[in-house]
Design a protein around this motif. Structure first.
Motif, PDB file in Angstrom:
ATOM      1  N   VAL A   1      85.222  19.767  56.685  1.00 18.35           N
ATOM      2  CA  VAL A   1      86.329  18.839  56.950  1.00 18.35           C
ATOM      3  C   VAL A   1      87.288  19.459  57.948  1.00 18.35           C
ATOM      4  CG1 VAL A   1      88.389  17.788  55.947  1.00 18.35           C
ATOM      5  CG2 VAL A   1      86.192  17.629  54.773  1.00 18.35           C
TER       6      VAL A   1
ATOM      7  N   VAL B   1      86.793  18.798  45.552  1.00 21.50           N
ATOM      8  CA  VAL B   1      85.358  18.722  45.290  1.00 21.50           C
ATOM      9  C   VAL B   1      85.020  19.561  44.050  1.00 21.50           C
ATOM     10  CG1 VAL B   1      83.057  19.147  46.246  1.00 21.50           C
ATOM     11  CG2 VAL B   1      84.926  18.457  47.753  1.00 21.50           C
TER      12      VAL B   1
ATOM     13  N   ARG C   1      88.031  18.232  61.663  1.00 24.15           N
ATOM     14  CA  ARG C   1      89.407  17.900  62.028  1.00 24.15           C
ATOM     15  C   ARG C   1      89.836  18.656  63.295  1.00 24.15           C
ATOM     16  NH1 ARG C   1      92.768  18.523  56.931  1.00 24.15           N
ATOM     17  NH2 ARG C   1      91.709  16.597  56.349  1.00 24.15           N
TER      18      ARG C   1
ATOM     19  N   GLU D   1      93.614  12.714  55.284  1.00 26.49           N
ATOM     20  CA  GLU D   1      93.633  12.287  56.673  1.00 26.49           C
ATOM     21  C   GLU D   1      95.006  11.677  56.956  1.00 26.49           C
ATOM     22  OE1 GLU D   1      91.484  12.703  58.977  1.00 26.49           O
ATOM     23  OE2 GLU D   1      89.751  13.417  57.829  1.00 26.49           O
TER      24      GLU D   1
ATOM     25  N   VAL E   1      89.930  13.124  51.337  1.00 24.19           N
ATOM     26  CA  VAL E   1      90.524  14.233  52.094  1.00 24.19           C
ATOM     27  C   VAL E   1      91.846  13.761  52.665  1.00 24.19           C
ATOM     28  CG1 VAL E   1      88.398  15.428  52.736  1.00 24.19           C
ATOM     29  CG2 VAL E   1      89.220  13.542  54.141  1.00 24.19           C
TER      30      VAL E   1
ATOM     31  N   LEU F   1      82.175  22.251  52.028  1.00 24.16           N
ATOM     32  CA  LEU F   1      82.579  20.902  52.462  1.00 24.16           C
ATOM     33  C   LEU F   1      84.018  20.917  52.970  1.00 24.16           C
ATOM     34  CD1 LEU F   1      80.887  18.668  49.762  1.00 24.16           C
ATOM     35  CD2 LEU F   1      80.355  18.786  52.205  1.00 24.16           C
ATOM     36  N   ASP F   2      84.853  21.691  52.318  1.00 19.78           N
ATOM     37  CA  ASP F   2      86.234  21.798  52.806  1.00 19.78           C
ATOM     38  C   ASP F   2      86.266  22.397  54.219  1.00 19.78           C
ATOM     39  OD1 ASP F   2      87.371  20.638  50.626  1.00 19.78           O
ATOM     40  OD2 ASP F   2      87.738  22.538  49.564  1.00 19.78           O
TER      41      ASP F   2
ATOM     42  N   GLN G   1      94.767  14.072  46.689  1.00 17.68           N
ATOM     43  CA  GLN G   1      93.421  14.373  47.171  1.00 17.68           C
ATOM     44  C   GLN G   1      92.549  14.810  46.004  1.00 17.68           C
ATOM     45  OE1 GLN G   1      93.164  17.381  50.216  1.00 17.68           O
ATOM     46  NE2 GLN G   1      90.924  17.410  50.126  1.00 17.68           N
TER      47      GLN G   1
END
Lengths: 159, 890
Positions: free
Chosen positions: B724, A122, B728, A102, A100, B720-721, A119
């Motif tokens: 995240v 998924v 965050r 970050e 991801v 899942l995104d 990235q």
């Protein structure tokens, strides 16, 4: 898994991930020579021609290193740092694959000398497309460093 | 895999919510306690004033003194019922009045001139002034003014205590008149004794006295000549000759009685116009008689109607009586050259008359020589002091005066002022050992040579007045105690501090050598000493068994116990044996009652037997009542403080637990969102490869299942995104700065408008606040809310979206209102939970993360989100960001 000469070096410990990453690259160019290192140490040994890969000392660098950020033993950032520090392989084009985005990790990657950070989506379709885009660019458009470009400093001259 | 993930995610909110809810409940309790303190601090002034008002109102309700309080702005705080009795003004009338308006306008400046001292925190004592009642009457008040303070001692106003002293003032005035009268009589007496005065001079003295004593504007002495009354001496008024037949003076001569006219103009007894011409409106006339004959008339006149009182009549009557005798004597002396014996007899007669006069007086009168030896006392004087008349003669007057008053007495009696108007309160000792308070005035007796031959003293019994004053002093003291106790409660003092203050008060008013306050602990069967003094020294002991004081049942009953003499007790409780060893004989215990329960007692002991009387008991009871409340209050407060610190500790524990749980959840969320990415990709990836590589020959069932796996993985990829993103939002640093929501919303709307060009949407954006927030996070929240509004109005031919400001709980924010499909309010609780959806995927797309993001963003700002809706009636979503509009909150 590791031919003496490779166009792409994929550094990835997970065999499933390896298989799914190889597929889009193979589909792009079936003739492409791809080496896979299972961890950071193996990748460094291969690129720097040491340990089990002593015989590769002086062999050409891959045109693309796909380096996963998360690796067992020595992680992606450490591998890259060691690579950039070595006179032998400092010029190798390295694309970091990050799970991801970050900001802190990205900053670190670029700081130690990543050429690019990508990235990994998924969703497989998106992932497939991403890997192909990377391969197309680095193996197609991108001009690789000359054979001797990685060899810097007195060590290189002396060889 | 799906089940596990769902389980993990489902498991997050309820647990988190449960802990959060428990913590919130505890926190609310603590906040209530803290808020109480906070409110106390921020509104201290009002609260203190209100408390002072309430407290004072209660304690002063039954007091006999008038109590009035003004605040610092000189506005009335309150007045007690006794104040209304004094002035006739109920409290509400006073509220409409000017400051101190009830005080006589002539007397007010004297008080306000001193007011500055009160403002500086000093006090004004013994102020005497006239009060004008509601009915217009004048009453006299002796007042004291003190600063009114709150529990931290800050001045919040002024407190006036008014004692009605009208009776005393009247008595003093009467006394003054009597003294003058008596002086006049002495002068007359001396004139007679001197016998050197001609009658005209004597008449002039009398006329002058009459004028002064009655406050008349003129006085006349007339003598009878034929059928006429001829003025012999006149002062201040013209004096025509009058006929005996048609004048009031004539009537006076004919009847031999005092005559009085309150208004000469309408008086049928007066047949002449002389008074009208002279401007005279009222008059008093008394006959002047010797033993047999009426010699003339003494008359005082005034230009005012109703100028003369009964008192004036009495004065004139006495003067007339004395004058008559003197005149008769003088006339005889002048006419016949009295022989010495005759003169002496006449003198004795005159003295006899004088004695008769003073013997029936209401005042005690004595005559003393220049050394203070008593040569004469009247009947009343002897009665007042309880002696046989003769028993006082030959003794010094000082012997009858209390030692403490003696010095003052000497000053008054040896330096008598010529005017005789000066008077002094002296304490006399009665023959039976009792006391007599007398208001004393003294006049000199001047010898013929002009030296001081002695003094004449006059005593009015003011014992009752003195006792009343003493009672007033006591009730002032009681007020002080109540005030002390009230202040102690307000100032949140400890029981020991309150106890010491109370004992200090008691010791001032009740003679005792030992005193203590104990609290009962019935469960432990112990008595705990709160405060105590032996002699003047504080004492302290460890808790003692209750049985030491008295059998437990007696203490529980909460009755007053008084032992007149400990030595007479047959089987005294241990504490009494101890007292006896320490030389104490009498003991008084009064209970401390809180809500009818005996919580302790005040114990007093004295070295004398029978040292306490009912008044001492009453004082002790009066102190005990507020003391019990104050102590109970202090205990409750301690209890509350303990409970609240316990609560705070528990909240702190739960807070720590909550933080660690939250941290764990954050970690879990992070790892879930990161570590599940590759496996989910693999699932979808291999299913996809199966479909691609299987080719047309692939079993249709396999192809179907592979597609389902692909779809499932794809959906999970989206979730899942979202995770995240949510993780965050929770971790990301906040950059708060003032953000103009008008600009922000404009950006968002124009961005989203471009994506909905084909839709018909009525946009209304009202003026919005400027808030301290993270602009990036605020934008995400607003994008989500506006996107939802667009999404859920999709079925409307003409969508309407309104963005407007909202204010809740002192926070500003915005609301997004639409006319979309809405939802059931019953489901509003689920709305903001992650992956919760209120619509089927085929109705509206999305995975239910957007509102969770919005909520997370609001929480991070300390704000909140909520929604209102009805099915098919549109929805309104609200968000605040933890603070007010910064443009208003300067």
């Amino acid at each position: 898994m590791l031919p003496d000469e490779a166009d792409v070096l994929l550094v990835q410990d997970n065999p499933l991930e390896v298989e799914l990453t190889l597929r889009p690259l193979r589909d792009l160019d079936p003739a492409c020579r791809i080496g896979v290192a299972r961890d950071g140490e193996e990748a460094l040994d291969y690129l720097l021609g040491r340990g089990a890969f002593r015989h590769r000392l002086g062999a050409p660098l891959p045109r693309l290193v796909l380096l996963d950020l998360k690796l067992p033993r020595v992680d992606g950032v450490e591998v890259l740092r060691a690579l950039r520090a070595s006179p032998r392989a400092s010029a190798a084009p390295v694309v970091m694959l990050v799970p991801v985005s970050e900001p802190r990790e990205l900053a670190q990657c670029y700081q130690v000398g990543a050429n690019s950070c990508v990235q990994k989506p998924v969703d497989f379709d998106a992932f497939y497309e991403t890997i192909q885009t990377v391969g197309r660019y680095w193996l197609g458009q991108n001009l690789a460093p000359p054979a001797a470009a990685g060899q810097r400093g007195s060590g290189a001259v002396g060889r | 895999m799906d089940a596990t993930l769902a389980g993990l995610i489902d498991g997050i909110p309820p647990e988190q919510l449960a802990i959060a809810a428990a913590a919130a409940a505890l926190l609310a309790l603590v906040l209530l306690v803290a808020l109480g303190r906070q409110v106390g601090r921020t509104r201290r002034a009002q609260r203190a004033e209100a408390a002072a008002r309430g407290h004072l109102r209660t304690v002063t309700a039954t007091m006999r003194e008038g109590i009035i309080a003004y605040d610092m702005k000189l506005e009335l705080i309150f007045a007690n019922p006794a104040f209304e009795q004094l002035t006739g003004y109920p409290e509400e009338d006073l509220r409409d009045q000017e400051f101190l308006q009830y005080i006589h306008p002539d007397d007010r400046p004297a008080l306000t001139a001193e007011w500055e001292r009160l403002e500086r925190g000093g006090s004004l004592r013994d102020q005497e002034y006239r009060v004008v009642t509601r009915g217009g009457q004048e009453r006299w008040s002796s007042s004291s003014w003190e600063p009114l303070r709150d529990e931290v001692g800050r001045q919040i106003g002024y407190l006036g205590t008014e004692f009605d002293i009208t009776e005393r003032k009247l008595a003093e005035e009467a006394m003054r008149l009597d003294t003058e009268l008596f002086q006049a009589m002495i002068e007359v007496q001396q004139s007679v004794a001197a016998a050197g005065l001609d009658s005209r001079t004597m008449m002039r003295v009398i006329a002058d006295r009459g004028l002064r004593l009655t406050g008349a504007s003129g006085s006349v002495i007339e003598s009878i000549e034929g059928d006429e009354l001829v003025p012999q001496v006149h002062i201040g008024a013209s004096a025509p000759r009058l006929r005996l037949a048609d004048s009031l003076s004539g009537l006076c001569v004919r009847t031999g009685e005092l005559q009085r006219s309150d208004d000469v103009l309408s008086d049928p007894r007066i047949g002449h116009d002389a008074y009208r011409e002279a401007g005279i409106r009222s008059l008093l006339a008394v006959p002047l008689k010797d033993e047999q004959r009426i010699l003339g008339v003494l008359k005082v006149v005034s230009s005012r109607p109703k100028a003369f009182t009964d008192r004036d009549a009495k004065a004139l009557r006495l003067l007339g009586g004395l004058m008559g005798a003197a005149l008769g004597h003088a006339a005889a002396y002048e006419g016949r050259q009295l022989r010495l014996e005759e003169r002496t007899r006449s003198l004795q007669e005159s003295e006899q008359r004088f004695k008769q006069l003073v013997d029936v007086a209401q005042e005690g009168i004595w005559v003393a020589d220049d050394r203070g030896v008593i040569t004469y006392v009247n009947q009343r004087m002897a009665e007042l002091l309880g002696y046989q008349n003769g028993a006082m003669l030959g003794r010094r007057v000082y012997d009858f005066i209390d030692a403490a008053s003696r010095a003052g007495a000497q000053r008054t009696l040896t330096r008598p002022s010529a005017s005789g108007g000066e008077s002094r309160d002296l304490r006399f000792l009665r023959h039976d050992g009792g006391e007599l308070w007398g208001l004393v005035s003294a006049s000199p007796i001047v010898s013929r040579e002009g030296g001081l031959a002695g003094t004449v003293g006059m005593v009015t019994d003011i014992t009752e007045r003195k006792r009343a004053e003493e009672r007033l002093r006591r009730s002032a003291e009681r007020l002080a105690i109540l005030h002390d106790m009230g202040q102690a409660i307000l100032a949140a003092r400890s029981p020991a501090e309150i106890g010491r203050a109370a004992l200090g008060r008691i010791r001032r008013m009740v003679p005792c050598q030992r005193c203590s306050i104990v609290l009962f602990d019935f469960p432990k069967r112990q008595a705990l000493l709160v405060a105590g003094y032996a002699g003047g020294n504080p004492i302290s002991t460890t808790p003692i068994p209750l049985d030491t004081l008295s059998p437990g049942d007696v203490l529980r009953r909460g009755t007053v116990r008084y032992v007149e003499d400990i030595a007479t007790l047959e089987s005294p409780p241990p504490i009494f044996r101890q007292l006896m060893e320490d030389g104490l004989r009498s003991a008084l215990s009064v209970p401390l009652l809180a809500d009818g329960e005996a919580i302790g007692e005040v114990n007093l002991a004295a070295t004398a037997a029978s040292a306490f009387d009912s008044e001492h008991r009453d004082i002790a009871l009066e102190v005990a009542a507020p003391l019990a409340i104050a102590i109970q209050h202090a205990r409750l407060r301690d209890d509350l403080a303990q409970k609240s610190s316990e609560l705070e500790r528990r909240v702190a524990e739960r807070g720590a637990a909550l933080r660690s749980a939250t941290a764990e959840l954050e970690t879990l969320l992070y790892s879930v969102s990161h570590d599940l990415r590759a496996p989910v990709r693999h699932i979808g990836g291999f299913a996809e490869l199966l479909l691609r590589d299987g080719g047309p020959g692939l079993d249709p069932a396999v192809r179907h299942y592979a597609s389902r796996i692909r779809e499932g993985a794809s959906r999970m990829a989206g979730m899942l995104d979202d995770l995240v993103q949510l993780s965050r939002l929770g971790r990301q640093d906040m950059l708060r700065r003032p953000v103009d929501l008008n600009t922000l919303v404009e950006d968002v709307v124009s961005l989203l408008q471009s994506e909905t060009a084909e839709r018909l949407i009525d946009w209304v954006v009202e003026p919005l606040p400027t808030l301290e927030c993270d602009p990036a996070l605020a934008k995400i929240a607003i994008v989500n809310l506006v996107s939802n509004a667009i999404k859920f109005t999709r079925t409307r031919a003409r969508a309407s979206i309104r963005i407007k400001p909202v204010r809740a709980e002192d926070q500003d924010g915005i609301a997004v209102q639409d006319n979309g499909v809405g939802f059931k309010m019953a489901h509003v609780g689920k709305l903001f939970a992650l992956f919760q959806r209120l619509h089927r995927p085929d109705e509206f797309e999305g995975d239910g993360a957007g509102l969770a993001f919005v909520q997370r963003i609001a929480q991070r700002h300390g704000g909140r989100v909520w929604a209102e809706s009805e099915v098919d009636g549109g929805s309104t979503f609200y968000i605040t960001f933890g603070g007010p509009d910064v443009r208003h909150a300067s």
